[in-house]
Design a protein around this motif. Sequence first.
Motif, PDB file in Angstrom:
ATOM      1  N   GLU A  22       0.858  -1.071   0.119  1.00  0.00           N
ATOM      2  CA  GLU A  22       0.072   0.230   0.393  1.00  0.00           C
ATOM      3  C   GLU A  22       0.938   1.628  -0.177  1.00  0.00           C
ATOM      4  O   GLU A  22       0.366   2.524  -0.590  1.00  0.00           O
ATOM      5  CB  GLU A  22      -1.010   0.021   1.220  1.00  0.00           C
ATOM      6  N   GLY A  23       2.903   0.832   0.379  1.00  0.00           N
ATOM      7  CA  GLY A  23       2.844   2.386   0.629  1.00  0.00           C
ATOM      8  C   GLY A  23       2.725   2.580   1.717  1.00  0.00           C
ATOM      9  O   GLY A  23       1.722   2.713   2.580  1.00  0.00           O
ATOM     10  N   ALA A  24       3.544   3.500   2.127  1.00  0.00           N
ATOM     11  CA  ALA A  24       3.920   4.254   3.755  1.00  0.00           C
ATOM     12  C   ALA A  24       2.067   5.515   3.931  1.00  0.00           C
ATOM     13  O   ALA A  24       2.022   4.955   5.130  1.00  0.00           O
ATOM     14  CB  ALA A  24       5.162   5.668   3.496  1.00  0.00           C
ATOM     15  N   ARG A  25       1.673   5.572   3.037  1.00  0.00           N
ATOM     16  CA  ARG A  25      -0.009   6.359   2.862  1.00  0.00           C
ATOM     17  C   ARG A  25      -0.647   5.315   3.444  1.00  0.00           C
ATOM     18  O   ARG A  25      -2.036   5.796   4.137  1.00  0.00           O
ATOM     19  CB  ARG A  25      -0.313   7.332   2.204  1.00  0.00           C
ATOM     20  N   GLY A  26      -0.567   3.741   2.734  1.00  0.00           N
ATOM     21  CA  GLY A  26      -0.848   3.194   3.545  1.00  0.00           C
ATOM     22  C   GLY A  26      -0.675   2.553   5.100  1.00  0.00           C
ATOM     23  O   GLY A  26      -1.894   1.588   5.107  1.00  0.00           O
TER      24      GLY A  26
END
Length: 192
Positions: A22-26
Amino acid sequence: MRKNPERRLALIDAAIEVLAREGARGLTFRAVDTQAAVPNGTASNYFSNRDDLLTQAGGRIYERLIPDDLEGLIDPVNGTDRERLVTLMLDVVERVTSFGTGFLALMELRLEAVRRPDLRAVLTVRIREDFDLNVANHLASGVPGDAMTVRLLYLSLNWLVLDRLTLPNLFGEEDIRTIVEAAVDRALPRES
């Protein structure tokens, strides 16, 4: 904060999976709880905040990348020539690629570190420790080369791993061996 070390590791491992997917924002406590298949609110009982979770995930990635038989891998009895160095580098590429979610999570953490000075400081220390360990292991193994050889191979093979994980059809298996052999040849010129 809760003290169950097995649960903490499971949550950190779940955070690595979330970061890669999801990436860091997820990366939220709820996403980590879901990934770890634990009740909502569990991660927030183990980590003081999201930065704490990010930092611990960065350290855990390196723990999981250490080979099970590090001593045997660097033992000079296994050979000390150029071909042994190529074999060792192919092993590194395979080992890191086989923990692809860890490598991708680390890339996310490195991007996040641009905006988070505390995370940058922790990752800088942790990556420097890993690099210094790689240099020490390289020198102890007896294979040719010095600290600069390790630095050049580190930089080139990291990008090869990134390409292999993000663009898996860019290079075939034969290409990977050829690229690693060329990287060794250029990082470690042959004696004339």
